[in-house]
Design a protein around this motif. Structure first.
Motif, PDB file in Angstrom:
ATOM      1  N   THR A 133     -18.978  96.094 112.488  1.00 18.88           N
ATOM      2  CA  THR A 133     -19.095  94.911 113.321  1.00 18.88           C
ATOM      3  C   THR A 133     -18.618  95.229 114.731  1.00 18.88           C
ATOM      4  O   THR A 133     -17.956  96.244 114.976  1.00 18.88           O
ATOM      5  CB  THR A 133     -18.235  93.762 112.763  1.00 18.88           C
ATOM      6  N   GLU A 134     -18.927  94.340 115.670  1.00 16.37           N
ATOM      7  CA  GLU A 134     -18.450  94.543 117.032  1.00 16.37           C
ATOM      8  C   GLU A 134     -16.924  94.564 117.075  1.00 16.37           C
ATOM      9  O   GLU A 134     -16.326  95.355 117.817  1.00 16.37           O
ATOM     10  CB  GLU A 134     -19.005  93.461 117.961  1.00 16.37           C
ATOM     11  N   GLU A 135     -16.286  93.734 116.284  1.00 16.57           N
ATOM     12  CA  GLU A 135     -14.825  93.706 116.275  1.00 16.57           C
ATOM     13  C   GLU A 135     -14.269  95.024 115.747  1.00 16.57           C
ATOM     14  O   GLU A 135     -13.259  95.533 116.252  1.00 16.57           O
ATOM     15  CB  GLU A 135     -14.319  92.535 115.436  1.00 16.57           C
ATOM     16  N   GLU A 136     -14.926  95.589 114.747  1.00 15.64           N
ATOM     17  CA  GLU A 136     -14.488  96.883 114.218  1.00 15.64           C
ATOM     18  C   GLU A 136     -14.675  97.987 115.258  1.00 15.64           C
ATOM     19  O   GLU A 136     -13.843  98.899 115.364  1.00 15.64           O
ATOM     20  CB  GLU A 136     -15.246  97.210 112.937  1.00 15.64           C
ATOM     21  N   LEU A 137     -15.734  97.903 116.046  1.00 16.02           N
ATOM     22  CA  LEU A 137     -15.931  98.876 117.122  1.00 16.02           C
ATOM     23  C   LEU A 137     -14.847  98.742 118.193  1.00 16.02           C
ATOM     24  O   LEU A 137     -14.390  99.738 118.757  1.00 16.02           O
ATOM     25  CB  LEU A 137     -17.315  98.694 117.754  1.00 16.02           C
ATOM     26  N   ILE A 138     -14.431  97.517 118.468  1.00 18.63           N
ATOM     27  CA  ILE A 138     -13.346  97.296 119.431  1.00 18.63           C
ATOM     28  C   ILE A 138     -12.045  97.914 118.918  1.00 18.63           C
ATOM     29  O   ILE A 138     -11.318  98.594 119.661  1.00 18.63           O
ATOM     30  CB  ILE A 138     -13.164  95.794 119.727  1.00 18.63           C
ATOM     31  N   GLU A 139     -11.751  97.700 117.642  1.00 17.39           N
ATOM     32  CA  GLU A 139     -10.518  98.262 117.070  1.00 17.39           C
ATOM     33  C   GLU A 139     -10.573  99.788 117.088  1.00 17.39           C
ATOM     34  O   GLU A 139      -9.558 100.449 117.345  1.00 17.39           O
ATOM     35  CB  GLU A 139     -10.304  97.736 115.652  1.00 17.39           C
ATOM     36  N   ARG A 140     -11.741 100.361 116.810  1.00 18.93           N
ATOM     37  CA  ARG A 140     -11.915 101.818 116.894  1.00 18.93           C
ATOM     38  C   ARG A 140     -11.651 102.303 118.315  1.00 18.93           C
ATOM     39  O   ARG A 140     -10.984 103.328 118.527  1.00 18.93           O
ATOM     40  CB  ARG A 140     -13.336 102.175 116.455  1.00 18.93           C
ATOM     41  N   THR A 141     -12.168 101.573 119.299  1.00 22.68           N
ATOM     42  CA  THR A 141     -11.955 101.949 120.698  1.00 22.68           C
ATOM     43  C   THR A 141     -10.477 101.912 121.051  1.00 22.68           C
ATOM     44  O   THR A 141      -9.955 102.815 121.731  1.00 22.68           O
ATOM     45  CB  THR A 141     -12.745 101.017 121.630  1.00 22.68           C
ATOM     46  N   LYS A 142      -9.784 100.886 120.593  1.00 22.38           N
ATOM     47  CA  LYS A 142      -8.341 100.788 120.866  1.00 22.38           C
ATOM     48  C   LYS A 142      -7.593 101.973 120.262  1.00 22.38           C
ATOM     49  O   LYS A 142      -6.659 102.509 120.883  1.00 22.38           O
ATOM     50  CB  LYS A 142      -7.798  99.474 120.316  1.00 22.38           C
ATOM     51  N   ALA A 143      -8.011 102.398 119.064  1.00 20.62           N
ATOM     52  CA  ALA A 143      -7.343 103.537 118.416  1.00 20.62           C
ATOM     53  C   ALA A 143      -7.532 104.813 119.227  1.00 20.62           C
ATOM     54  O   ALA A 143      -6.596 105.605 119.390  1.00 20.62           O
ATOM     55  CB  ALA A 143      -7.879 103.713 116.994  1.00 20.62           C
ATOM     56  N   VAL A 144      -8.738 105.019 119.746  1.00 23.12           N
ATOM     57  CA  VAL A 144      -8.995 106.203 120.573  1.00 23.12           C
ATOM     58  C   VAL A 144      -8.257 106.091 121.908  1.00 23.12           C
ATOM     59  O   VAL A 144      -7.674 107.063 122.401  1.00 23.12           O
ATOM     60  CB  VAL A 144     -10.506 106.388 120.797  1.00 23.12           C
ATOM     61  N   ALA A 145      -8.251 104.885 122.484  1.00 21.15           N
ATOM     62  CA  ALA A 145      -7.590 104.672 123.777  1.00 21.15           C
ATOM     63  C   ALA A 145      -6.084 104.874 123.698  1.00 21.15           C
ATOM     64  O   ALA A 145      -5.438 105.139 124.718  1.00 21.15           O
ATOM     65  CB  ALA A 145      -7.902 103.276 124.304  1.00 21.15           C
ATOM     66  N   ASP A 146      -5.532 104.765 122.503  1.00 24.41           N
ATOM     67  CA  ASP A 146      -4.104 105.059 122.330  1.00 24.41           C
ATOM     68  C   ASP A 146      -3.825 106.557 122.473  1.00 24.41           C
ATOM     69  O   ASP A 146      -2.670 106.954 122.687  1.00 24.41           O
ATOM     70  CB  ASP A 146      -3.632 104.591 120.945  1.00 24.41           C
ATOM     71  N   VAL A 147      -4.890 107.381 122.366  1.00 29.40           N
ATOM     72  CA  VAL A 147      -4.740 108.838 122.434  1.00 29.40           C
ATOM     73  C   VAL A 147      -5.168 109.388 123.787  1.00 29.40           C
ATOM     74  O   VAL A 147      -4.493 110.244 124.370  1.00 29.40           O
ATOM     75  CB  VAL A 147      -5.570 109.516 121.314  1.00 29.40           C
ATOM     76  N   ILE A 148      -6.308 108.890 124.305  1.00 28.76           N
ATOM     77  CA  ILE A 148      -6.905 109.470 125.508  1.00 28.76           C
ATOM     78  C   ILE A 148      -7.631 108.373 126.276  1.00 28.76           C
ATOM     79  O   ILE A 148      -8.149 107.424 125.670  1.00 28.76           O
ATOM     80  CB  ILE A 148      -7.881 110.615 125.128  1.00 28.76           C
ATOM     81  N   PRO A 149      -7.682 108.431 127.607  1.00 28.34           N
ATOM     82  CA  PRO A 149      -8.472 107.465 128.371  1.00 28.34           C
ATOM     83  C   PRO A 149      -9.937 107.480 127.919  1.00 28.34           C
ATOM     84  O   PRO A 149     -10.486 108.540 127.607  1.00 28.34           O
ATOM     85  CB  PRO A 149      -8.326 107.945 129.820  1.00 28.34           C
TER      86      PRO A 149
END
Length: 351
Positions: free
Chosen positions: A127-143
């Motif tokens: 879902t779009e919300e799951e994609l947002i959460e995935r993005t947040k997880a990556v953003a916690d590591v790298i811009p």
């Protein structure tokens, strides 16, 4: 990990970012010396950065039996380090479900990449919300450098609400939009403009059939009684993996025009069609883009930057007539190629 202020400023100013191909031997093994030389070409060409481990680098580098992802990231980073160019923007492709994406982000961070180009390809079940959460997880590591791959080229539709939430994520700094569909592009740009972080997000075109028009276009919206505008600051393109010196000069000329030089919009729109014609020869839309990676390789092979057009997948070859099309556009638009620059580069390159 935060994005260095100088790199953020460079992205906002707008740069040409080629999507870095993969150099192979005739046996389809990694050709490190040629790969390094290709990176040096991009460093010398006027490009402002590179994106590696992306589609043009071939997604098969991630296959366990090939296992080239870390090798490619390390080799490219090492060559940039050797150049001493600290302002050259380093972008690593990141893909897959959240667990894989985070692992790839950690790998990119290990080798000093500034941003991760976060693909959402192959995740249509999320879902779009799951994609947002995935993005947040990556953003916690790298811009994060976002990537909107639209349905016209194999992606999915993402809503206005998605892009507002995406832009709201603090460590998102840029978005590449493969802007083939204007309605979907409007949703993305409008979503970014509705974010309180709109001014912090640099938009880059990933559109290979309308590149100059994208760079010329400014989007205007009235939001809460105020005029907000965004434009595409530069391009992150497979097309710019070839004739890169000319592409960087083209982007600089577009920026000068937008700043008020004397060329007419009509002249630029005509040049846009020339660029699209060249792209059609390389990317092979007549055959559903089957020859897009071999097309890039063929231009680089003719210039002497690659030894051959081999791909990890032996079925990826030029389509019938594609080589002739590349010859045609190279002759038709000499102002958009950089053969003389490449010849001089090869003569002077010492590794």
């Amino acid at each position: 990990m935060s994005l260095p202020v100088t790199i953020k400023q460079i992205l906002q100013e707008g740069i040409a970012i080629p999507a870095h191909p993969l150099a192979l031997t005739a046996e389809r093994r990694f050709d490190e010396a040629t790969q390094r030389r290709l990176t040096r070409y991009y460093l010398a060409s006027g490009a402002g950065g590179i994106a590696i481990a992306v589609h043009s680098t071939q997604f098969e580098i991630r296959d366990p039996h090939i296992n080239l992802l870390e090798t490619v990231l390390q080799t490219t980073a090492d060559e940039i380090d050797k150049s001493g160019n600290k302002d050259f923007v380093r972008i690593a492709g990141i893909c897959g479900p959240a667990d894989q994406a985070v692992k790839e982000a950690l790998l990119a961070k290990k080798y000093g990449y500034h941003l991760g180009l976060l693909s959402m390809g192959g995740l249509n079940d999320l879902t779009e919300e799951e994609l947002i959460e995935r993005t947040k997880a990556v953003a916690d590591v790298i811009p994060v450098f976002g990537f909107y791959l639209q349905p016209a080229v194999g992606g999915r539709v993402l809503s206005f609400a998605f892009w507002k939430k995406f832009a709201d994520i603090p460590n998102v700094h840029a978005i590449k939009i493969a802007a083939f569909n204007r309605y979907q592009t409007l949703d993305a740009v409008r979503g970014v403009c509705h974010s309180e972080r709109a001014a912090e997000i640099a938009l880059y075109t990933g559109n290979d059939d309308n590149i100059i028009a994208d760079l010329l276009t400014t989007y205007h919206f009235e939001i809460n009684g105020k005029q907000v505008q965004k434009d595409f600051r530069g391009g992150l393109l497979g097309h710019w993996a070839v004739w890169t010196h000319a592409a960087a000069a083209l982007l600089n000329a577009v920026k000068a025009y937008k700043a008020g030089n004397n060329e007419t919009a009509g002249e630029w729109l005509s040049k846009n069609i020339s660029v699209t014609d060249m792209n059609a020869a390389i990317f092979d839309p007549a055959n559903h883009f089957h020859g897009c990676i071999p097309g890039i390789h063929e231009v680089l092979r003719r210039q002497g930057l690659l030894k051959g057009i081999w791909c990890l997948n032996p079925d990826e070859v030029l389509s019938a007539g594609q080589a002739d099309e590349i010859t045609r556009v190279t002759r038709a638009y000499p102002e958009l190629i950089d053969d003389d620059f490449v010849k001089a580069f090869l003569q002077n390159d010492r590794g």
